[in-house]
Design an enzyme around this catalytic site. Structure first.
Site, short mmCIF file in Angstrom:
data_model
loop_
_atom_site.label_atom_id
_atom_site.label_comp_id
_atom_site.label_asym_id
_atom_site.label_seq_id
_atom_site.Cartn_x
_atom_site.Cartn_y
_atom_site.Cartn_z
N ASN A 188 -52.23 34.90 10.66
CA ASN A 188 -50.86 34.65 10.20
C ASN A 188 -50.54 35.27 8.86
O ASN A 188 -49.44 35.07 8.33
CB ASN A 188 -50.60 33.13 10.14
N LYS A 189 -51.47 36.03 8.29
CA LYS A 189 -51.24 36.58 6.96
C LYS A 189 -50.45 37.89 7.02
O LYS A 189 -50.14 38.41 8.09
CB LYS A 189 -52.58 36.80 6.25
#
Length: 402
Positions: A188-189
């Protein structure tokens, strides 16, 4: 229909080409030329002398502290408003995390509180070898003040920049700030290697120590020789290939996240009691996640009501981090609390912010948000049927999304 994700992985043909090339090279086992190249490219971009690619940002925090000799009996101040990994990594070393409350405007560790705590601990004769500030939602902590305070008390700064790649503070990029820093490449980065992280420093000895511990602390001899406990924390060569491709696309992905921030700011601009969190000064942020703050008295609804409406519309959302001092596992740990982080947790809501969002998904989110605000606050909807809420050049069409 699949939900609109908060921050999904942004993959393209470039990543597929890179991992296929790594596979075809025969370097399947951990480490290899793609790991070396990924480390060098990241170090060059951020202006660091050394970078060590690891299996996660948590591993980078853990080994970064161990490289400085942090262990039992030590106290490590850190932000209370963070993901559990920050506090967990400190605990892995045997040290005790000391939670510092947030600046109410930025959500970052409050330097005033930090200085109070360090002064008290110093007078008590306690060992405080390191401080771990956290770059919340893609905004760098106030390293100008934190570093100055740390130096005064003889502590080193390990910057938890898991969320802030692409942001900057006082002219220095996230990852360059602090005596050392860590990055996360979780799915999710801003960029991802599926799972992964990196330790960055200008200290050759510390970098070497992290490399050694990350490869099971194997001694440099022909047979397997181990004189101390090590860890299996190195990044796969295949995943590093993805990281190289992602790094090459970083600037374009940051532009898309910025576009989401600007779209949300336009939608809530005239809504009483609703504001974009961290909006002031956000030109230095990477906009990893854009969050709203909802004052229920002024807005006539709460963050939880908005969250429920978005969830029912198939739109992922999330409260701000629940502070560590409120977590059952850390409830007995020392903390300096003003209530700022608890207030942010109750009133904050993160919205879909990923660079992979296509035009249809952006319109779906903006319409759902606008419809809810119109129904609950009495404002006129700011996005309507057939009206684009995002720049189509920044957001690919559904067909163009990989």
């Amino acid at each position: 229909m699949a939900p609109v994700l908060l921050s999904g992985p942004d993959m393209s043909p470039a990543e597929l080409t890179a991992i296929t090339s790594a596979f075809d090279s025969g370097w399947i086992a951990p480490l290899g030329p793609y790991v070396d190249a990924f480390e060098q490219q990241m170090a060059d971009r951020l202006g660091r002398r050394h970078a060590v690619a690891l299996s996660s940002g948590t591993a980078a925090l853990h080994l970064g502290l161990l490289a400085w000799g942090v262990g039992p009996g030590d106290i490590v101040p850190t932000a209370t408003m963070t993901f559990a990994a920050t506090a967990n990594a400190i605990t892995y070393t045997g040290a005790t995390p000391y939670f510092i409350d947030a600046d109410p405007e930025t959500g970052q560790m409050d330097p005033v509180l930090l200085e109070e705590v360090l002064d008290e601990l110093h007078r008590e004769g306690r060992s405080v070898p390191a401080i771990v500030p956290v770059d919340l939602l893609g905004r760098c902590a106030d390293y100008t003040r934190i570093t100055r305070i740390a130096e005064r008390y003889g502590a080193r700064v390990l910057a938890d920049a898991a969320e802030s790649l692409g942001a900057d503070h006082a002219g220095a990029p996230a990852g360059k700030l602090g005596d050392a820093a860590i990055l996360s490449f979780n799915g999710n980065k801003v960029i991802t290697t599926s799972g992964g992280g990196m330790y960055l420093t200008d200290d050759e000895h510390a970098a070497g120590r992290v490399r050694f511990l990350a490869t099971q602390a194997r001694e440099p001899v022909a047979h397997y020789e181990h004189r101390e406990i090590g860890y299996n924390y190195r990044l796969s060569n295949l995943l590093a290939a993805i990281g190289i491709a992602q790094l090459g696309r970083l600037d374009a992905m940051l532009e898309r996240r910025r576009a989401r921030r600007e779209a949300y700011a336009r939608i809530v601009a005239e809504v009483p009691g609703v504001e974009v969190f961290q909006r002031r000064g956000d030109r230095h942020d990477n906009c990893w996640l854009t969050a709203l703050l909802v004052d229920s008295e002024k807005a006539r609804f709460g963050a939880a009501e908005l969250a429920q409406a978005l969830t029912e519309a198939g739109i992922e959302n999330r409260p701000l981090w629940k502070p560590m001092h409120m977590q059952p596992v850390f409830a007995a740990h020392p903390a300096r609390i003003t209530g700022a982080s608890e207030h942010l947790f109750r009133t904050g809501l993160s919205l879909p912010s990923g660079s992979v969002l296509d035009q249809r998904e952006c319109q779906k989110v903006d319409r759902a948000l606008s419809t809810f605000l119109a129904a609950h606050s009495g404002i006129t909807k700011r996005t309507g049927r057939g009206r684009r809420s995002a720049d189509p050049d920044l957001y690919p069409t559904e067909e163009g999304t990989s």
